[in-house]
Design an enzyme around this catalytic site. Structure first.
Site, PDB file in Angstrom:
ATOM      1  N   GLU A   1      51.479  48.289  -3.537  1.00  0.00           N
ATOM      2  CA  GLU A   1      51.604  47.137  -2.646  1.00  0.00           C
ATOM      3  C   GLU A   1      53.053  46.662  -2.564  1.00  0.00           C
ATOM      4  OE1 GLU A   1      47.087  45.341  -3.081  1.00  0.00           O
ATOM      5  OE2 GLU A   1      48.588  44.788  -4.560  1.00  0.00           O
TER       6      GLU A   1
ATOM      7  N   GLY B   1      43.446  31.126 -16.527  1.00  0.00           N
ATOM      8  CA  GLY B   1      43.395  32.162 -15.513  1.00  0.00           C
ATOM      9  C   GLY B   1      41.982  32.317 -14.990  1.00  0.00           C
ATOM     10  N   PHE B   2      41.699  33.462 -14.383  1.00  0.00           N
ATOM     11  CA  PHE B   2      40.372  33.681 -13.811  1.00  0.00           C
ATOM     12  C   PHE B   2      39.279  33.601 -14.872  1.00  0.00           C
ATOM     13  CE2 PHE B   2      43.077  35.894 -10.665  1.00  0.00           C
ATOM     14  CZ  PHE B   2      42.632  35.258  -9.515  1.00  0.00           C
TER      15      PHE B   2
ATOM     16  N   GLY C   1      44.021  29.363 -21.967  1.00  0.00           N
ATOM     17  CA  GLY C   1      44.295  30.162 -20.786  1.00  0.00           C
ATOM     18  C   GLY C   1      43.475  29.707 -19.599  1.00  0.00           C
TER      19      GLY C   1
END
Length: 422
Positions: free
Chosen positions: A171, A13-14, A11
């Site tokens: 949002e 990601g962050f 992974g």
């Protein structure tokens, strides 16, 4: 010659990239495996879905990001399991990637609370592919409404339902309302896009649950001024082709977007370890997997508590903190230290945008709303973008939207007949 320690990170990601950053200079060989070739800045993914930004402005090739790290090998592949006894990651093509230390940062997918059949009619927002498909749904709905002669079908095309009033739902609702009321009215002749209905459906009693009551109330009022219709305490009971049922209401809506829940990846199943009801792995206080000291897990993959007993939220700052912690833990083990203090999450604040000129910000000691929070929201997101080019592109797009009510990324990248939710 002594073999270097092999760290495999699943992974990019962050959380995964935070581990990569923390291992810079360590005497290890790192392999990063991801099923996509890009790192995604997920906090702005909804802006791709609503035609505010292009995909290339919030996603960057993993190989390019890591090109100066000679200690890293990048693998584009899908992981299907882990051989714990043989200490190897199993790939879909049959290959095996051996490890000495394994880090699972595999994220989460959409969770429909036992109604997976709803996904066909209410897509979620987790990937670039999701965002461009939803963008196609939204824009194609206006195009079809322009040609539709039946008033009821036309109104269904101009009705957009978002399920879930967390940050993503809020949002999305605010930005779709802006798109319909400010950007599109002059572009169509047969329809008035200001007649668009944007529904925000939430099973709980408030929008932005977890934010202070004053900020939550402000967000609700601000969305109302944008024309968003909010239904609270109204759990969804049915989603079908072209319609949604919540509370006692059934509404025909050709575009339905799911922002209500997530489910962790299959990592817990790969290891055969305990997980919570959302599939999140139960880990030790040092983020290692119980009974498997050589395996760490972090981010949306795991369930872990903050010092106050509350659950660590599934947000980017939490994943980055966990990644930095795991990198430090690996370094300490290699240096011969026996243990490490438990992971402690430090909440750095919460931000949510409401339309193009308003937002809310909660940093505990200070709470902002309206335009000041919007500017802070924008600066924070620009700061965390990976490249200077991306920052400049996003700033220019936001200024153009703010001053001219125009969105440059209004592209339907699939045939309209496939893009509508029908």
């Amino acid at each position: 010659m002594k073999k270097r320690h092999r760290v495999v990170i699943v992974g990019a990601g962050f959380g995964g990239l935070s581990v990569v950053k923390g291992l810079k200079g360590a005497l290890v060989d790192v392999t990063v495996i991801d099923q996509r070739n890009h790192h995604l800045f997920q906090p702005l993914l909804y802006q791709v879905a609503t035609a505010s930004l292009a995909p290339s402005e919030i996603a960057w090739p993993i190989r390019s990001m890591l090109r100066n790290r000679r200690d890293i090998t990048t693998v584009l592949a899908t992981v299907i399991g882990v051989d714990m006894a043989g200490q190897a990651v199993l790939l879909a093509d049959g290959d095996r990637v051996p490890y000495d230390t394994l880090v699972l940062a595999t994220g989460a997918r959409h969770g429909y609370f036992g109604h997976d059949e709803w996904e066909a009619f209410a897509p979620g927002l987790k990937t670039i592919e999701d965002a461009t498909a939803i963008r196609g749904h939204i824009l194609a709905a206006f195009e079809e409404a322009e040609r539709e002669q039946d008033p009821a079908r036309q109104q269904a095309l101009l009705t957009f339902a978002i399920v879930g009033a967390g940050p993503t739902g809020v949002e999305l609702a605010g930005t779709i309302a802006d798109l319909a009321h400010d950007t599109l009215p002059c572009d169509f002749r047969a329809i008035d896009t200001r007649r668009t209905r944007v529904l925000l459906v939430e099973a709980g009693p408030t929008v932005l649950n977890g934010y202070p009551a004053k900020l939550s109330t402000y967000a609700e009022h601000a969305l109302g001024k944008l024309g968003v219709e909010i239904s609270l305490g109204a759990p969804v009971t049915q989603i079908e082709e072209g319609a949604i049922t919540f509370g006692e209401h059934r509404v025909e809506a050709r575009t339905i977007i799911w922002a209500a829940g997530v489910r962790a990846s299959s990592a817990a199943e790969w290891l055969g370890v305990a997980a919570d009801r959302n599939g999140r792995m139960i880990v030790e206080p040092d983020l290692s997997v119980p009974g498997h000291r050589a395996v760490f897990a972090l981010g949306d993959t795991v369930a872990i508590s903050a010092p106050d007993g509350s659950a660590v939220p599934g947000i980017a700052p939490a994943a980055k903190q966990e990644g930095a912690y795991v990198a430090k833990a690996i370094r300490r083990r290699l240096a011969g230290y026996a243990g490490q203090t438990p992971f402690r999450y430090r909440h750095q604040g919460s931000l949510a945008q409401i339309g193009k000129r308003k937002a809310i910000a909660d940093f505990g000691w200070i709470k902002l709303r309206g335009a000041p929070a919007w500017w802070l929201w924008g600066l924070a997101h620009i700061y965390f973008l990976v490249s200077v080019r991306a920052r400049l592109g996003v700033v220019l797009n936001w200024l153009w939207i703010y001053t001219r009510n125009q969105r440059a990324a209004r592209l339907i990248t699939r045939p309209a007949r496939e893009a509508a939710l029908d």
